[in-house]
Design a protein around this motif. Sequence first.
Motif, PDB file in Angstrom:
ATOM      1  N   ASP A  68      10.031  14.686  29.133  1.00 12.69           N
ATOM      2  CA  ASP A  68      10.518  12.637  29.072  1.00 12.69           C
ATOM      3  C   ASP A  68      11.113  12.736  27.864  1.00 12.69           C
ATOM      4  N   ALA A  69      10.089  13.377  26.915  1.00 13.57           N
ATOM      5  CA  ALA A  69      10.173  12.418  25.015  1.00 13.57           C
ATOM      6  C   ALA A  69      11.064  13.948  24.771  1.00 13.57           C
ATOM      7  N   ALA A  70      11.092  14.847  24.832  1.00 12.28           N
ATOM      8  CA  ALA A  70      12.383  15.127  24.644  1.00 12.28           C
ATOM      9  C   ALA A  70      13.509  15.565  24.924  1.00 12.28           C
ATOM     10  N   VAL A  71      14.229  14.498  26.577  1.00 14.43           N
ATOM     11  CA  VAL A  71      14.877  13.846  26.518  1.00 14.43           C
ATOM     12  C   VAL A  71      15.226  13.370  25.809  1.00 14.43           C
ATOM     13  N   SER A  72      14.535  11.793  25.829  1.00 12.41           N
ATOM     14  CA  SER A  72      15.114  11.175  24.808  1.00 12.41           C
ATOM     15  C   SER A  72      15.599  11.442  23.457  1.00 12.41           C
ATOM     16  N   CYS A  73      14.478  12.290  22.719  1.00 10.53           N
ATOM     17  CA  CYS A  73      14.933  13.238  20.977  1.00 10.53           C
ATOM     18  C   CYS A  73      16.222  13.704  21.524  1.00 10.53           C
ATOM     19  N   TYR A  74      16.284  14.392  22.850  1.00  7.51           N
ATOM     20  CA  TYR A  74      18.503  15.036  22.957  1.00  7.51           C
ATOM     21  C   TYR A  74      19.364  13.953  22.638  1.00  7.51           C
ATOM     22  N   ARG A  75      19.106  12.715  23.444  1.00  7.56           N
ATOM     23  CA  ARG A  75      19.729  11.769  24.180  1.00  7.56           C
ATOM     24  C   ARG A  75      20.247  11.288  22.746  1.00  7.56           C
ATOM     25  N   LYS A  76      19.594  11.299  21.817  1.00  6.32           N
ATOM     26  CA  LYS A  76      20.599  10.665  20.776  1.00  6.32           C
ATOM     27  C   LYS A  76      20.866  11.607  20.022  1.00  6.32           C
ATOM     28  N   LEU A  77      20.525  13.035  19.597  1.00  2.00           N
ATOM     29  CA  LEU A  77      21.384  13.624  19.022  1.00  2.00           C
ATOM     30  C   LEU A  77      23.140  13.723  19.362  1.00  2.00           C
ATOM     31  N   LYS A  78      22.740  13.979  21.060  1.00  2.16           N
ATOM     32  CA  LYS A  78      23.856  14.209  21.190  1.00  2.16           C
ATOM     33  C   LYS A  78      25.298  12.890  21.073  1.00  2.16           C
ATOM     34  N   THR A  79      24.195  11.918  20.945  1.00  2.00           N
ATOM     35  CA  THR A  79      24.911  10.637  20.674  1.00  2.00           C
ATOM     36  C   THR A  79      25.570  10.523  19.464  1.00  2.00           C
ATOM     37  N   ALA A  80      24.311  11.426  18.767  1.00  2.00           N
ATOM     38  CA  ALA A  80      24.442  10.863  17.347  1.00  2.00           C
ATOM     39  C   ALA A  80      26.036  11.995  16.746  1.00  2.00           C
ATOM     40  N   ASN A  81      26.225  13.564  17.441  1.00  2.00           N
ATOM     41  CA  ASN A  81      27.332  13.956  17.650  1.00  2.00           C
ATOM     42  C   ASN A  81      27.291  14.830  17.735  1.00  2.00           C
ATOM     43  N   PRO A  82      28.546  14.202  19.516  1.00  2.00           N
ATOM     44  CA  PRO A  82      28.407  14.483  20.705  1.00  2.00           C
ATOM     45  C   PRO A  82      29.362  16.221  20.434  1.00  2.00           C
ATOM     46  N   GLN A  83      29.807  16.772  18.993  1.00  2.00           N
ATOM     47  CA  GLN A  83      30.681  17.707  19.041  1.00  2.00           C
ATOM     48  C   GLN A  83      29.521  18.763  18.518  1.00  2.00           C
ATOM     49  N   ASN A  84      28.483  18.288  19.095  1.00  2.00           N
ATOM     50  CA  ASN A  84      27.422  20.083  18.584  1.00  2.00           C
ATOM     51  C   ASN A  84      26.624  20.270  20.198  1.00  2.00           C
ATOM     52  N   ALA A  85      27.493  21.457  20.675  1.00  2.00           N
ATOM     53  CA  ALA A  85      27.158  22.162  21.568  1.00  2.00           C
ATOM     54  C   ALA A  85      25.516  22.582  21.466  1.00  2.00           C
ATOM     55  N   ASP A  86      25.540  23.088  20.466  1.00  2.00           N
ATOM     56  CA  ASP A  86      23.220  22.851  21.025  1.00  2.00           C
ATOM     57  C   ASP A  86      22.665  21.877  21.128  1.00  2.00           C
ATOM     58  N   TYR A  87      23.136  20.229  20.634  1.00  2.00           N
ATOM     59  CA  TYR A  87      22.791  19.471  21.187  1.00  2.00           C
ATOM     60  C   TYR A  87      22.795  19.362  23.113  1.00  2.00           C
ATOM     61  N   GLN A  88      23.952  19.408  23.150  1.00  2.00           N
ATOM     62  CA  GLN A  88      24.488  19.439  24.910  1.00  2.00           C
ATOM     63  C   GLN A  88      23.790  20.105  25.124  1.00  2.00           C
ATOM     64  N   TYR A  89      23.414  21.106  24.620  1.00  2.00           N
ATOM     65  CA  TYR A  89      22.473  22.276  25.807  1.00  2.00           C
ATOM     66  C   TYR A  89      21.035  22.166  26.182  1.00  2.00           C
ATOM     67  N   LYS A  90      20.394  21.446  24.481  1.00  2.00           N
ATOM     68  CA  LYS A  90      18.891  21.549  24.978  1.00  2.00           C
ATOM     69  C   LYS A  90      18.771  19.668  25.436  1.00  2.00           C
ATOM     70  N   PHE A  91      19.527  18.843  25.743  1.00  2.00           N
ATOM     71  CA  PHE A  91      19.876  18.048  26.477  1.00  2.00           C
ATOM     72  C   PHE A  91      19.418  18.467  27.839  1.00  2.00           C
ATOM     73  N   GLY A  92      20.589  18.889  28.313  1.00  2.00           N
ATOM     74  CA  GLY A  92      20.609  19.704  30.291  1.00  2.00           C
ATOM     75  C   GLY A  92      19.665  20.258  30.196  1.00  2.00           C
ATOM     76  N   GLY A  93      18.871  21.245  28.746  1.00  2.00           N
ATOM     77  CA  GLY A  93      17.478  21.804  29.168  1.00  2.00           C
ATOM     78  C   GLY A  93      16.531  20.820  29.841  1.00  2.00           C
ATOM     79  N   ALA A  94      16.502  20.289  29.416  1.00  2.00           N
ATOM     80  CA  ALA A  94      15.574  19.265  29.141  1.00  2.00           C
ATOM     81  C   ALA A  94      15.313  18.230  30.196  1.00  2.00           C
ATOM     82  N   LEU A  95      16.995  17.744  30.282  1.00  2.00           N
ATOM     83  CA  LEU A  95      16.987  17.086  31.644  1.00  2.00           C
ATOM     84  C   LEU A  95      17.096  17.485  33.418  1.00  2.00           C
ATOM     85  N   ALA A  96      16.826  19.499  32.348  1.00  2.00           N
ATOM     86  CA  ALA A  96      16.696  20.290  33.857  1.00  2.00           C
ATOM     87  C   ALA A  96      15.261  20.660  33.968  1.00  2.00           C
ATOM     88  N   MET A  97      14.994  20.739  33.243  1.00  2.00           N
ATOM     89  CA  MET A  97      12.656  20.826  33.539  1.00  2.00           C
ATOM     90  C   MET A  97      12.127  19.572  33.437  1.00  2.00           C
TER      91      MET A  97
END
Length: 231
Positions: A68-97
């Motif tokens: 839950d906490a990881a998702v919150s961090c990665y959501r902030k990252l992809k919101t701040a920089n939606p063009q970063n592929a790794d942010y999107q991937y990490k968000f998706g991975g944490a959400l999947a877990m």
Amino acid sequence: MKFIFLTFLLLPFSVLSQTDFEKAEKLFAAQKFLQAKPLFENDLKAHPNHLQSIEYIGDIYSHTKKWDAAVSCYRKLKTANPQNADYQYKFGGALAMMANDANRLRALTMIDEIETAFLSAIKLNPKHLEARWALVELYLQLPGIFGGSESKATRYANELAALSPVDGCLSKGRIAEYFERYAVAESCYRKAIEIGHSKTTYQKLADLYQNKMNQPEKAKAVWADYNKTKS
């Protein structure tokens, strides 16, 4: 005496000049996550928009399985920089877990967001291997009614093969193993060994023999072959 005094002055200065972020990075690299986290948090207090510190904190939460906490961090990252592929991937991975640990009904509500994150990572970085691996797993494990299918998983395994032959063999072996086509999986993993010679390739074949085909002697032989390559 004067030389000793000057040395004493200069050495601590180089240590004291290290920022919390730099010290935290070293601790993180040494996998001392709990020691690194408060230093990254200190850095964020001084620099609230420092995305690297947010990412490291998210990674620490991921390492400690606080999804839950990881998702919150990665959501902030992809919101701040939606063009970063790794942010999107990490968000998706944490959400999947996180979905994996949730009840079935809640997990199903997360599927679209998980899939979108991985697809976004690939769109932003057409060579993103990890996002394709994630999609292979997603489409294997999702029930068909919710979008899972072998053909979808195979599509991304084929894309992996075009980018990295060893990943292509491993992912096709994974699909065959999932559907209990063990002879096909064995062939794929052997080909992966021929191409990659990495510990991971040997591990996949040994695990197949040990855990799925009930052939422990073959598993031992795989590890013996691996050890020969290292001698």
